[in-house]
Scaffold this motif. Structure first.
Motif, PDB file in Angstrom:
ATOM      1  N   PRO A   7      42.071 -23.653  70.485  1.00  0.00           N
ATOM      2  CA  PRO A   7      41.647 -24.180  71.786  1.00  0.00           C
ATOM      3  C   PRO A   7      42.548 -25.306  72.278  1.00  0.00           C
ATOM      4  O   PRO A   7      42.834 -25.410  73.457  1.00  0.00           O
ATOM      5  CB  PRO A   7      40.225 -24.685  71.524  1.00  0.00           C
ATOM      6  CG  PRO A   7      39.756 -23.903  70.359  1.00  0.00           C
ATOM      7  CD  PRO A   7      40.975 -23.667  69.515  1.00  0.00           C
ATOM      8  N   SER A   8      43.002 -26.150  71.362  1.00  0.00           N
ATOM      9  CA  SER A   8      43.888 -27.240  71.751  1.00  0.00           C
ATOM     10  C   SER A   8      45.179 -26.691  72.356  1.00  0.00           C
ATOM     11  O   SER A   8      45.658 -27.184  73.365  1.00  0.00           O
ATOM     12  CB  SER A   8      44.204 -28.099  70.522  1.00  0.00           C
ATOM     13  OG  SER A   8      45.144 -29.077  70.868  1.00  0.00           O
ATOM     14  N   GLU A  12      46.390 -27.118  76.233  1.00  0.00           N
ATOM     15  CA  GLU A  12      47.700 -27.672  76.598  1.00  0.00           C
ATOM     16  C   GLU A  12      48.449 -26.720  77.527  1.00  0.00           C
ATOM     17  O   GLU A  12      49.070 -27.145  78.502  1.00  0.00           O
ATOM     18  CB  GLU A  12      48.522 -27.956  75.335  1.00  0.00           C
ATOM     19  CG  GLU A  12      49.917 -28.486  75.605  1.00  0.00           C
ATOM     20  CD  GLU A  12      49.960 -29.790  76.382  1.00  0.00           C
ATOM     21  OE1 GLU A  12      51.031 -30.102  76.940  1.00  0.00           O
ATOM     22  OE2 GLU A  12      48.945 -30.513  76.460  1.00  0.00           O
ATOM     23  N   ARG A  13      48.400 -25.425  77.210  1.00  0.00           N
ATOM     24  CA  ARG A  13      49.075 -24.445  78.064  1.00  0.00           C
ATOM     25  C   ARG A  13      48.463 -24.438  79.467  1.00  0.00           C
ATOM     26  O   ARG A  13      49.181 -24.403  80.465  1.00  0.00           O
ATOM     27  CB  ARG A  13      48.996 -23.046  77.439  1.00  0.00           C
ATOM     28  CG  ARG A  13      49.872 -22.033  78.184  1.00  0.00           C
ATOM     29  CD  ARG A  13      49.927 -20.712  77.473  1.00  0.00           C
ATOM     30  NE  ARG A  13      48.647 -20.047  77.604  1.00  0.00           N
ATOM     31  CZ  ARG A  13      48.208 -19.103  76.778  1.00  0.00           C
ATOM     32  NH1 ARG A  13      48.921 -18.739  75.743  1.00  0.00           N
ATOM     33  NH2 ARG A  13      47.035 -18.534  76.973  1.00  0.00           N
ATOM     34  N   ARG A  15      46.950 -26.950  80.876  1.00  0.00           N
ATOM     35  CA  ARG A  15      47.337 -28.212  81.507  1.00  0.00           C
ATOM     36  C   ARG A  15      48.748 -28.121  82.093  1.00  0.00           C
ATOM     37  O   ARG A  15      48.992 -28.526  83.228  1.00  0.00           O
ATOM     38  CB  ARG A  15      47.272 -29.356  80.478  1.00  0.00           C
ATOM     39  CG  ARG A  15      47.388 -30.729  81.087  1.00  0.00           C
ATOM     40  CD  ARG A  15      47.621 -31.800  80.041  1.00  0.00           C
ATOM     41  NE  ARG A  15      48.942 -31.703  79.443  1.00  0.00           N
ATOM     42  CZ  ARG A  15      50.088 -32.045  80.042  1.00  0.00           C
ATOM     43  NH1 ARG A  15      50.079 -32.484  81.282  1.00  0.00           N
ATOM     44  NH2 ARG A  15      51.236 -31.931  79.431  1.00  0.00           N
ATOM     45  N   VAL A  16      49.670 -27.542  81.320  1.00  0.00           N
ATOM     46  CA  VAL A  16      51.058 -27.392  81.780  1.00  0.00           C
ATOM     47  C   VAL A  16      51.121 -26.463  82.993  1.00  0.00           C
ATOM     48  O   VAL A  16      51.820 -26.740  83.969  1.00  0.00           O
ATOM     49  CB  VAL A  16      51.955 -26.862  80.628  1.00  0.00           C
ATOM     50  CG1 VAL A  16      53.317 -26.433  81.141  1.00  0.00           C
ATOM     51  CG2 VAL A  16      52.101 -27.929  79.543  1.00  0.00           C
ATOM     52  N   GLU A  17      50.370 -25.376  82.944  1.00  0.00           N
ATOM     53  CA  GLU A  17      50.353 -24.417  84.060  1.00  0.00           C
ATOM     54  C   GLU A  17      49.769 -25.050  85.321  1.00  0.00           C
ATOM     55  O   GLU A  17      50.284 -24.854  86.426  1.00  0.00           O
ATOM     56  CB  GLU A  17      49.553 -23.170  83.679  1.00  0.00           C
ATOM     57  CG  GLU A  17      50.262 -22.282  82.668  1.00  0.00           C
ATOM     58  CD  GLU A  17      49.372 -21.168  82.123  1.00  0.00           C
ATOM     59  OE1 GLU A  17      48.157 -21.126  82.452  1.00  0.00           O
ATOM     60  OE2 GLU A  17      49.894 -20.339  81.343  1.00  0.00           O
ATOM     61  N   THR A  18      48.700 -25.834  85.165  1.00  0.00           N
ATOM     62  CA  THR A  18      48.085 -26.491  86.320  1.00  0.00           C
ATOM     63  C   THR A  18      49.035 -27.532  86.920  1.00  0.00           C
ATOM     64  O   THR A  18      49.185 -27.621  88.141  1.00  0.00           O
ATOM     65  CB  THR A  18      46.740 -27.147  85.927  1.00  0.00           C
ATOM     66  OG1 THR A  18      45.886 -26.144  85.376  1.00  0.00           O
ATOM     67  CG2 THR A  18      46.068 -27.788  87.123  1.00  0.00           C
ATOM     68  N   HIS A  19      49.677 -28.298  86.064  1.00  0.00           N
ATOM     69  CA  HIS A  19      50.664 -29.297  86.512  1.00  0.00           C
ATOM     70  C   HIS A  19      51.749 -28.618  87.340  1.00  0.00           C
ATOM     71  O   HIS A  19      52.085 -29.063  88.445  1.00  0.00           O
ATOM     72  CB  HIS A  19      51.262 -29.992  85.287  1.00  0.00           C
ATOM     73  CG  HIS A  19      52.241 -31.075  85.610  1.00  0.00           C
ATOM     74  ND1 HIS A  19      53.563 -30.815  85.929  1.00  0.00           N
ATOM     75  CD2 HIS A  19      52.100 -32.423  85.659  1.00  0.00           C
ATOM     76  CE1 HIS A  19      54.182 -31.948  86.159  1.00  0.00           C
ATOM     77  NE2 HIS A  19      53.324 -32.945  86.001  1.00  0.00           N
TER      78      HIS A  19
END
Length: 196
Positions: A7-8, A12-13, A15-19
């Protein structure tokens, strides 16, 4: 134990995609409608996130714009670190810049650079960015040459390189070449002609 890391990693993936999605949509809107006329609500809607979520990634519209260039100081420092130690300082900076450009210039870079140039609030902040890059250059050059950061030659080279970089980028934004490499080379060549 493995289940807790999955899940972590997914978080993170995501989060990076949303950014990246917020950044992409914001730049698209800034270029289409202008920086001043694009609101944070417009960006949140286009990126399919709440305004509150947007603030988890970026504090302001300005931060979104400059996040597209966040890696540049690190890339130039790393490029200088790969140059031959015995290379003259000015050549070291010129070749490092060309090495960075050779990594590829993302398609949006020119449009973002024009947006910064043409938007007073962004162009003012851009000057502070150049000061930061100059300090990074001084450190990278002095580290590579095993000299103190107070070394005058390293400081003069870094300050000169920033001036040439500004000149080259202006030529690139006004010119037709896809890559700024030609403009970097022309600026450094002109300096050598004047100094010689």
């Amino acid at each position: 134990m493995q289940n807790s890391t999955i899940p972590s990693g997914l978080r993170e993936r995501k989060r990076v995609e949303t950014h990246a999605r917020i950044q992409l949509e914001a730049i698209r809107l800034f270029i289409k409608h202008g920086f001043e006329f694009t609101t944070l609500d417009d960006i949140a809607e286009a990126a399919n996130v709440s305004r509150r979520s947007l603030f988890h990634y970026f504090e302001s519209k300005e931060e979104i714009v400059f996040s597209t260039r966040a890696d540049f100081p690190k890339l130039i420092a790393e490029a200088i670190g790969r140059r031959p130690v015995n290379e003259p300082l000015l050549e070291m900076v010129e070749n490092a810049l060309i090495d960075v450009v050779a990594l590829g210039v993302p398609p949006q870079t020119r449009n973002v650079s024009r947006l910064i140039r043409d938007t007073p609030i962004l162009s003012a902040r851009d000057q502070a960015k150049y000061e930061h890059v100059e300090m990074i250059l001084v450190k990278a050059l002095s580290d590579r040459k095993r000299l103190p950061e107070t070394d005058t030659a390293c400081r003069v080279t870094a300050a000169t390189a920033i001036g040439l970089m500004k000149l080259a980028l202006k030529g690139w934004l006004d010119g037709t070449e896809v890559s700024p490499e030609k403009y970097f080379k022309a600026a450094f060549k002109a300096l050598r002609r004047i100094a010689g």
